[in-house]
Write a protein that holds these residues in place. Sequence first.
Motif, PDB file in Angstrom:
ATOM      1  N   LYS A   1       7.405  51.218  16.627  1.00  0.00           N
ATOM      2  CA  LYS A   1       6.150  50.516  16.876  1.00  0.00           C
ATOM      3  C   LYS A   1       6.106  50.085  18.338  1.00  0.00           C
ATOM      4  O   LYS A   1       7.036  49.433  18.825  1.00  0.00           O
ATOM      5  CB  LYS A   1       6.064  49.283  15.977  1.00  0.00           C
ATOM      6  CG  LYS A   1       4.822  48.459  16.201  1.00  0.00           C
ATOM      7  CD  LYS A   1       4.827  47.227  15.312  1.00  0.00           C
ATOM      8  CE  LYS A   1       3.635  46.360  15.608  1.00  0.00           C
ATOM      9  NZ  LYS A   1       3.696  45.095  14.864  1.00  0.00           N
TER      10      LYS A   1
ATOM     11  N   VAL B   1       5.298  47.682  20.960  1.00  0.00           N
ATOM     12  CA  VAL B   1       5.057  46.242  20.927  1.00  0.00           C
ATOM     13  C   VAL B   1       4.422  45.732  22.215  1.00  0.00           C
ATOM     14  O   VAL B   1       3.831  44.660  22.233  1.00  0.00           O
ATOM     15  CB  VAL B   1       6.331  45.440  20.589  1.00  0.00           C
ATOM     16  CG1 VAL B   1       6.769  45.719  19.167  1.00  0.00           C
ATOM     17  CG2 VAL B   1       7.460  45.741  21.562  1.00  0.00           C
ATOM     18  N   SER B   2       4.561  46.490  23.296  1.00  0.00           N
ATOM     19  CA  SER B   2       3.898  46.189  24.558  1.00  0.00           C
ATOM     20  C   SER B   2       4.028  47.420  25.438  1.00  0.00           C
ATOM     21  O   SER B   2       4.775  48.342  25.118  1.00  0.00           O
ATOM     22  CB  SER B   2       4.505  44.956  25.236  1.00  0.00           C
ATOM     23  OG  SER B   2       5.840  45.204  25.604  1.00  0.00           O
TER      24      SER B   2
ATOM     25  N   ARG C   1      16.653  45.767  14.223  1.00  0.00           N
ATOM     26  CA  ARG C   1      15.536  46.006  15.152  1.00  0.00           C
ATOM     27  C   ARG C   1      16.132  46.316  16.514  1.00  0.00           C
ATOM     28  O   ARG C   1      16.963  45.550  17.017  1.00  0.00           O
ATOM     29  CB  ARG C   1      14.643  44.784  15.233  1.00  0.00           C
ATOM     30  CG  ARG C   1      13.843  44.562  13.990  1.00  0.00           C
ATOM     31  CD  ARG C   1      12.933  43.340  14.129  1.00  0.00           C
ATOM     32  NE  ARG C   1      11.998  43.248  13.044  1.00  0.00           N
ATOM     33  CZ  ARG C   1      12.296  42.843  11.820  1.00  0.00           C
ATOM     34  NH1 ARG C   1      13.522  42.489  11.542  1.00  0.00           N
ATOM     35  NH2 ARG C   1      11.369  42.800  10.884  1.00  0.00           N
TER      36      ARG C   1
ATOM     37  N   PRO D   1      15.012  47.180  20.433  1.00  0.00           N
ATOM     38  CA  PRO D   1      13.977  47.370  21.450  1.00  0.00           C
ATOM     39  C   PRO D   1      14.349  48.535  22.362  1.00  0.00           C
ATOM     40  O   PRO D   1      15.505  48.665  22.771  1.00  0.00           O
ATOM     41  CB  PRO D   1      13.975  46.047  22.217  1.00  0.00           C
ATOM     42  CG  PRO D   1      15.355  45.513  22.029  1.00  0.00           C
ATOM     43  CD  PRO D   1      15.845  46.018  20.696  1.00  0.00           C
TER      44      PRO D   1
ATOM     45  N   THR E   1      12.781  49.971  13.943  1.00  0.00           N
ATOM     46  CA  THR E   1      13.173  49.104  12.839  1.00  0.00           C
ATOM     47  C   THR E   1      13.558  49.956  11.644  1.00  0.00           C
ATOM     48  O   THR E   1      12.838  50.890  11.287  1.00  0.00           O
ATOM     49  CB  THR E   1      12.017  48.165  12.429  1.00  0.00           C
ATOM     50  OG1 THR E   1      11.591  47.418  13.570  1.00  0.00           O
ATOM     51  CG2 THR E   1      12.445  47.203  11.328  1.00  0.00           C
TER      52      THR E   1
ATOM     53  N   THR F   1       7.427  49.200  25.930  1.00  0.00           N
ATOM     54  CA  THR F   1       8.439  48.721  24.990  1.00  0.00           C
ATOM     55  C   THR F   1       8.081  49.127  23.566  1.00  0.00           C
ATOM     56  O   THR F   1       6.992  48.832  23.077  1.00  0.00           O
ATOM     57  CB  THR F   1       8.591  47.196  25.038  1.00  0.00           C
ATOM     58  OG1 THR F   1       8.894  46.806  26.379  1.00  0.00           O
ATOM     59  CG2 THR F   1       9.706  46.719  24.117  1.00  0.00           C
ATOM     60  N   THR F   2       9.012  49.819  22.936  1.00  0.00           N
ATOM     61  CA  THR F   2       8.879  50.244  21.540  1.00  0.00           C
ATOM     62  C   THR F   2       9.991  49.589  20.746  1.00  0.00           C
ATOM     63  O   THR F   2      11.113  49.454  21.238  1.00  0.00           O
ATOM     64  CB  THR F   2       9.004  51.781  21.434  1.00  0.00           C
ATOM     65  OG1 THR F   2       7.974  52.372  22.227  1.00  0.00           O
ATOM     66  CG2 THR F   2       8.885  52.259  20.010  1.00  0.00           C
ATOM     67  N   GLU F   3       9.693  49.171  19.519  1.00  0.00           N
ATOM     68  CA  GLU F   3      10.721  48.581  18.668  1.00  0.00           C
ATOM     69  C   GLU F   3      11.010  49.532  17.516  1.00  0.00           C
ATOM     70  O   GLU F   3      10.106  49.925  16.783  1.00  0.00           O
ATOM     71  CB  GLU F   3      10.270  47.237  18.114  1.00  0.00           C
ATOM     72  CG  GLU F   3      11.338  46.554  17.281  1.00  0.00           C
ATOM     73  CD  GLU F   3      10.903  45.196  16.793  1.00  0.00           C
ATOM     74  OE1 GLU F   3      11.387  44.193  17.341  1.00  0.00           O
ATOM     75  OE2 GLU F   3      10.069  45.140  15.868  1.00  0.00           O
TER      76      GLU F   3
END
Length: 107
Positions: free
Chosen positions: A25, A27-28, A46, A48, A35, A31-33
Amino acid sequence: MSHLDYLPVTDDTFATTAASTFTAKVVSAGTTELTGPCPRCGTTIRIPVVSGIYKSFRLPRRRHVTPAPAARLEPVICTCDDDHPGRPEGDVGCGAFWTFRLEPDAQ
């Protein structure tokens, strides 16, 4: 969840399992997270993934075509807080590590 002994280990199945169970996902910007459950101990973790950390506004403007983003291989390690006997003090995780293929649409 699991109380496996700490063991720095990888296996081809770790990457295959993570590819089917992890989500990515954004997130900004940059930056992908990731999970999902660690393929070894099963604990949800999780991770980053940062694609860029520096941007300068002093560079001269250039007209160029930005290439299409390519898939990236990201190294991943288990970062769970579960008890894994034998884990070095100050470390986290069960010791599992693998590579995750991050597709361009998830970056």
